[in-house]
Design a protein around this motif. Structure first.
Motif, mmCIF file in Angstrom:
data_model
loop_
_atom_site.group_PDB
_atom_site.id
_atom_site.type_symbol
_atom_site.label_atom_id
_atom_site.label_comp_id
_atom_site.label_asym_id
_atom_site.label_seq_id
_atom_site.Cartn_x
_atom_site.Cartn_y
_atom_site.Cartn_z
ATOM 1 N N ALA A 286 51.645 -28.776 -35.583
ATOM 2 C CA ALA A 286 50.806 -29.549 -36.497
ATOM 3 C C ALA A 286 49.638 -30.197 -35.760
ATOM 4 C CB ALA A 286 51.646 -30.615 -37.193
ATOM 5 N N VAL A 287 49.923 -30.788 -34.588
ATOM 6 C CA VAL A 287 48.852 -31.384 -33.785
ATOM 7 C C VAL A 287 47.839 -30.310 -33.379
ATOM 8 C CG1 VAL A 287 48.314 -32.546 -31.603
ATOM 9 C CG2 VAL A 287 50.293 -33.266 -32.952
ATOM 10 N N GLY A 288 48.352 -29.151 -32.957
ATOM 11 C CA GLY A 288 47.457 -28.063 -32.565
ATOM 12 C C GLY A 288 46.591 -27.597 -33.714
ATOM 13 N N GLU A 289 47.171 -27.494 -34.915
ATOM 14 C CA GLU A 289 46.383 -27.062 -36.073
ATOM 15 C C GLU A 289 45.333 -28.108 -36.438
ATOM 16 O OE1 GLU A 289 48.612 -25.766 -39.408
ATOM 17 O OE2 GLU A 289 49.566 -24.103 -38.331
ATOM 18 N N LEU B 17 33.409 -35.847 -41.669
ATOM 19 C CA LEU B 17 34.740 -35.257 -41.801
ATOM 20 C C LEU B 17 35.672 -36.231 -42.505
ATOM 21 C CD1 LEU B 17 36.699 -32.922 -41.046
ATOM 22 C CD2 LEU B 17 37.146 -34.136 -38.896
ATOM 23 N N VAL B 18 36.282 -35.769 -43.580
ATOM 24 C CA VAL B 18 37.282 -36.548 -44.304
ATOM 25 C C VAL B 18 38.635 -35.867 -44.105
ATOM 26 C CG1 VAL B 18 38.044 -37.447 -46.529
ATOM 27 C CG2 VAL B 18 35.598 -37.289 -46.020
ATOM 28 N N ILE B 19 39.599 -36.603 -43.576
ATOM 29 C CA ILE B 19 40.941 -36.070 -43.337
ATOM 30 C C ILE B 19 41.894 -36.741 -44.312
ATOM 31 C CG2 ILE B 19 42.794 -35.808 -41.640
ATOM 32 C CD1 ILE B 19 40.557 -36.256 -39.487
ATOM 33 N N ILE B 20 42.652 -35.959 -45.044
ATOM 34 C CA ILE B 20 43.576 -36.496 -46.032
ATOM 35 C C ILE B 20 44.996 -36.275 -45.518
ATOM 36 C CG2 ILE B 20 44.314 -36.420 -48.438
ATOM 37 C CD1 ILE B 20 41.593 -35.206 -49.099
ATOM 38 N N GLY B 21 45.644 -37.361 -45.167
ATOM 39 C CA GLY B 21 47.002 -37.308 -44.627
ATOM 40 C C GLY B 21 47.036 -37.769 -43.184
ATOM 41 N N GLY B 22 47.991 -38.648 -42.870
ATOM 42 C CA GLY B 22 48.036 -39.246 -41.537
ATOM 43 C C GLY B 22 49.243 -38.869 -40.722
ATOM 44 N N GLY B 23 49.808 -37.681 -40.943
ATOM 45 C CA GLY B 23 50.886 -37.205 -40.090
ATOM 46 C C GLY B 23 50.337 -36.672 -38.778
ATOM 47 N N PRO B 24 51.147 -35.963 -37.996
ATOM 48 C CA PRO B 24 50.662 -35.432 -36.711
ATOM 49 C C PRO B 24 49.418 -34.566 -36.846
ATOM 50 C CG PRO B 24 53.047 -35.274 -36.816
ATOM 51 C CD PRO B 24 52.598 -35.711 -38.174
ATOM 52 N N ALA B 25 49.344 -33.745 -37.887
ATOM 53 C CA ALA B 25 48.163 -32.894 -38.063
ATOM 54 C C ALA B 25 46.924 -33.737 -38.350
ATOM 55 C CB ALA B 25 48.394 -31.890 -39.185
ATOM 56 N N GLY B 26 47.050 -34.697 -39.244
ATOM 57 C CA GLY B 26 45.923 -35.547 -39.586
ATOM 58 C C GLY B 26 45.473 -36.415 -38.426
ATOM 59 N N LEU B 27 46.429 -36.998 -37.713
ATOM 60 C CA LEU B 27 46.075 -37.825 -36.559
ATOM 61 C C LEU B 27 45.445 -36.982 -35.453
ATOM 62 C CD1 LEU B 27 49.194 -40.166 -36.431
ATOM 63 C CD2 LEU B 27 46.834 -40.865 -36.896
ATOM 64 N N GLY B 28 45.989 -35.771 -35.243
ATOM 65 C CA GLY B 28 45.389 -34.875 -34.257
ATOM 66 C C GLY B 28 43.954 -34.539 -34.618
ATOM 67 N N ALA B 29 43.713 -34.270 -35.898
ATOM 68 C CA ALA B 29 42.353 -33.967 -36.347
ATOM 69 C C ALA B 29 41.442 -35.183 -36.180
ATOM 70 C CB ALA B 29 42.377 -33.513 -37.804
ATOM 71 N N ALA B 30 41.960 -36.380 -36.444
ATOM 72 C CA ALA B 30 41.148 -37.591 -36.316
ATOM 73 C C ALA B 30 40.743 -37.826 -34.869
ATOM 74 C CB ALA B 30 41.925 -38.795 -36.858
ATOM 75 N N VAL B 31 41.685 -37.612 -33.947
ATOM 76 C CA VAL B 31 41.378 -37.797 -32.526
ATOM 77 C C VAL B 31 40.283 -36.821 -32.094
ATOM 78 C CG1 VAL B 31 42.276 -37.519 -30.182
ATOM 79 C CG2 VAL B 31 43.606 -38.769 -31.888
ATOM 80 N N TYR B 32 40.449 -35.535 -32.425
ATOM 81 C CA TYR B 32 39.487 -34.541 -31.964
ATOM 82 C C TYR B 32 38.164 -34.640 -32.712
ATOM 83 C CZ TYR B 32 42.968 -32.402 -28.997
ATOM 84 O OH TYR B 32 43.886 -32.183 -27.994
ATOM 85 N N GLY B 33 38.221 -34.941 -34.002
ATOM 86 C CA GLY B 33 36.977 -35.076 -34.748
ATOM 87 C C GLY B 33 36.139 -36.245 -34.270
ATOM 88 N N ALA B 34 36.752 -37.413 -34.130
ATOM 89 C CA ALA B 34 36.006 -38.596 -33.694
ATOM 90 C C ALA B 34 35.545 -38.467 -32.251
ATOM 91 C CB ALA B 34 36.881 -39.840 -33.873
ATOM 92 N N SER B 35 36.387 -37.876 -31.403
ATOM 93 C CA SER B 35 36.010 -37.753 -29.990
ATOM 94 C C SER B 35 34.843 -36.798 -29.787
ATOM 95 C CB SER B 35 37.211 -37.294 -29.156
ATOM 96 O OG SER B 35 37.573 -35.954 -29.486
ATOM 97 N N GLU B 36 34.608 -35.916 -30.748
ATOM 98 C CA GLU B 36 33.495 -34.978 -30.658
ATOM 99 C C GLU B 36 32.279 -35.439 -31.440
ATOM 100 O OE1 GLU B 36 34.891 -31.084 -31.596
ATOM 101 O OE2 GLU B 36 36.551 -31.199 -30.161
ATOM 102 N N GLY B 37 32.281 -36.721 -31.824
ATOM 103 C CA GLY B 37 31.083 -37.300 -32.410
ATOM 104 C C GLY B 37 30.947 -37.193 -33.903
ATOM 105 N N LEU B 38 31.953 -36.687 -34.604
ATOM 106 C CA LEU B 38 31.870 -36.605 -36.061
ATOM 107 C C LEU B 38 32.225 -37.957 -36.682
ATOM 108 C CD1 LEU B 38 33.647 -33.177 -36.744
ATOM 109 C CD2 LEU B 38 31.187 -33.641 -36.626
ATOM 110 N N ARG B 39 31.469 -38.378 -37.684
ATOM 111 C CA ARG B 39 31.830 -39.577 -38.443
ATOM 112 C C ARG B 39 33.079 -39.238 -39.243
ATOM 113 N NH1 ARG B 39 26.724 -40.443 -41.943
ATOM 114 N NH2 ARG B 39 26.876 -38.166 -41.830
ATOM 115 N N THR B 40 34.207 -39.793 -38.815
ATOM 116 C CA THR B 40 35.509 -39.345 -39.290
ATOM 117 C C THR B 40 36.248 -40.469 -40.003
ATOM 118 O OG1 THR B 40 35.672 -37.777 -37.450
ATOM 119 C CG2 THR B 40 37.725 -38.375 -38.567
ATOM 120 N N VAL B 41 36.832 -40.152 -41.150
ATOM 121 C CA VAL B 41 37.713 -41.089 -41.849
ATOM 122 C C VAL B 41 39.009 -40.369 -42.173
ATOM 123 C CG1 VAL B 41 36.755 -40.538 -44.136
ATOM 124 C CG2 VAL B 41 37.948 -42.717 -43.769
#
Length: 558
Positions: A540-543, A235-259
């Motif tokens: 944004a975090v929810g999305e 998973l590649v996330i582009i942007g580090g606002g609330p939406a991006g950080l929320g995605a990073a937390v959930y993606g990494a916590s579920e075992g995806l190699r996340t950047v």
């Protein structure tokens, strides 16, 4: 296991052009003080000055400087005169022969000499150590504790100086600010061989001097990650606002190699907010910086990789891979991509505003400038929540805060709780039906022309500070030709791409796009960049979390 390096020892420096004398002085100093102090010796005034400049840039303390009077290229007095400019608090000692005592006595007034010693000083227990013990006691009486922080030397009205301070602050990098007009600022510039015409000067904790550095160079030097650890991710996330950080937390916590890739600083517009009071779970409110810091640490705890100061310029489809290209020509790829690029504040279309950006005109809260607004009149342009939060924050110290609002009132664009707080703050006034017609100033903001949209009349007001919050523009131009957007640049997803069940042109799958999926399968969008999004931190975090769930579904079916 390697031991962590401790704080640098305080330095005693000695300079003498006679190698034998130089070694003898250093030997005697190390014998008595070597366990507690670092002894540096030099055999010329110029080499000693070079050593002092390097120590200055690293922030190492210097307690005592001992110089021989008779040196061919630069006398001890001439050397100490320049050494004072680098380390004004260091104690100064001159080594002299008996015939030169007159010059040494004169030096007490010329360079504020602390002591002179006659050569030879044998035995040191009687003639050297008692003198240095007293000088070190005087030096220790002041607080010379070293603080390992980045130092920034700049000018108050330098746009790049302001941008560097904002970059460091938003990335939680401790720094200390020095004006180029202050004595310590001038000393740091001189130590780096700069005359102040190129600003800012950034000195990192290891003593590296950077002149007007670009964000990426600065990020790498202060310890922020800028280079990806791998070429391919789940998973590649582009942007580090609330939406991006929320995605990073959930993606990494579920075992995806996340950047997560951020072009400036994590947090987005929310990270610049002085107070968010309607976010679930924080009844007393939370600053954007605090929320960002917690989210960033949480994402890192689960193993998400966070890259800073990397600008993404392209998105390509390479079979099952989604390729993300950077401005420097490099690239990374992933199975799925989440676009969380957020929005940026629109530029004020008024004469003079562009030229004075960073010199009194700021976009967003620019919290690093808040301290300089103390006791002054501040103008805030805009009527949404971000403008109201900034007004309340700046009103704590500013003489007055004026909200310049194009609409008849704040009610249509600002949350009710914020409207109430603004109305109750005596330092805040609202100029409704008003726009900024022009900004004036030669090197910094000095005045504004305000126009009443109802009467058409204009007024010239004194102003040194203006913060602009006038709507949002999505950062999506780089997606042209790949991802479909609406007329304003916001990204289309899900049902908007497939009205009445029709699949978007070029769609290769036998299912319609998921709710947050773009016209490119496996590429999702979350947060403010999505068309018709709610423009709130919580949504944004929810999305971000929902986009990860949909990315999982996409990966399972691929």
């Amino acid at each position: 296991m390697a031991q962590a390096a401790g704080p640098p020892r305080t330095v005693l420096i000695t300079v003498d052009d006679d190698p034998a004398v130089s070694r003898a002085v250093a030997r005697d100093l190390r014998r008595r003080y070597g366990e507690s102090y670092r002894v540096v010796r030099a055999e010329s005034g110029e080499s000693a000055l070079e050593a002092l400049r390097e120590l200055k840039l690293r922030g190492d303390p210097v307690a005592v400087i001992i110089a021989d009077y008779r040196m061919p290229a630069m006398s001890g007095i001439e050397f100490l005169e320049q050494a004072i400019d680098i380390y004004p608090d260091a104690r100064r000692v001159l080594l002299t022969a008996y015939a030169d005592t007159g010059a040494a006595i004169d030096a007490i007034n010329v360079i504020d000499l602390d002591h002179y010693l006659l050569k030879p000083w044998e035995p040191p227990e009687e003639k050297l150590y008692p003198v240095l013990d007293d000088l070190l006691e005087v030096w220790r009486a002041a607080d010379h504790r070293r603080v390992a922080v980045t130092k920034v030397v700049g000018h108050r009205w330098s746009a790049r100086s302001s941008a560097v301070r904002e970059f460091l602050a938003r990335n939680e990098v401790p720094y200390r600010w020095y004006s180029s007009d202050d004595p310590e600022g001038r000393r740091l510039l001189a130590a780096a061989g700069e005359d102040g015409r190129r600003l800012p000067l950034v000195v990192t904790p290891d003593g590296t001097a950077l002149v007007a550095p670009a964000d990426r160079d600065l990020a790498a030097r202060v310890g922020l990650a800028t280079t990806p650890a791998a070429d391919f991710y789940d998973l590649v996330i582009i942007g580090g606002g609330p939406a991006g950080l929320g995605a990073a937390v959930y993606g990494a916590s579920e075992g995806l190699r996340t950047v997560l890739v951020e072009r400036s600083a994590t947090g987005g517009q929310a990270g610049q907010s002085s107070r968010i009071e309607n976010y679930l779970g924080f009844p007393d409110g939370v600053s954007g910086a605090q929320l960002t810091d917690r989210a960033r640490r949480q994402a890192a705890k689960f193993g998400a990789e966070i890259l800073t100061a990397r600008e993404v310029t392209g998105l390509e489809v390479g079979g099952a891979a989604r390729v993300v290209r950077f401005a420097d020509g490099s690239a990374i790829a992933g199975h799925a991509v989440i676009l969380a690029t957020g929005v940026s504040y629109r530029q004020l279309d008024a004469p003079g505003a562009a030229e004075l950006t960073g010199c009194g005109v700021f976009y967003g809260s620019a919290l690093t400038e808040a301290a300089a607004c103390q006791g002054q009149d501040v103008y805030i342009v805009g009527g949404a929540n971000s403008a109201g939060q900034a007004a309340l924050f700046l009103a704590r110290s500013a003489k007055s805060v004026t909200l310049v609002v194009r609409r008849p009132s704040l009610a249509a664009t600002m949350s009710h709780y914020l409207v109430q707080q603004v109305e109750e703050a005596p330092e805040i006034s609202v100029r409704a039906n008003t726009v900024v017609e022009a900004a004036h100033g030669e090197h910094q903001l000095e005045r504004l022309t305000l126009r009443d949209t109802e009467s058409g009349g204009s007024e010239l007001v004194d102003a040194q500070w203006m913060f602009v919050f006038i709507g949002a523009a999505p950062r999506t131009d780089w997606l042209e030709g790949t991802v479909l957007r609406d007329s304003r640049g916001f990204i289309l997803t899900g049902p908007d791409l497939a009205p009445e069940g029709r699949l978007p042109a070029g769609w290769e799958l036998d299912r319609p796009p998921y709710h947050l999926e773009t016209n490119v399968p496996g590429v999702f969008v979350a947060g403010d960049a999505r068309a018709e999004s709610a423009k709130r931190v919580a949504s944004a975090v929810g999305e971000g979390a929902m986009a990860v769930m949909l990315a999982h579904r996409y990966l399972e079916q691929s």
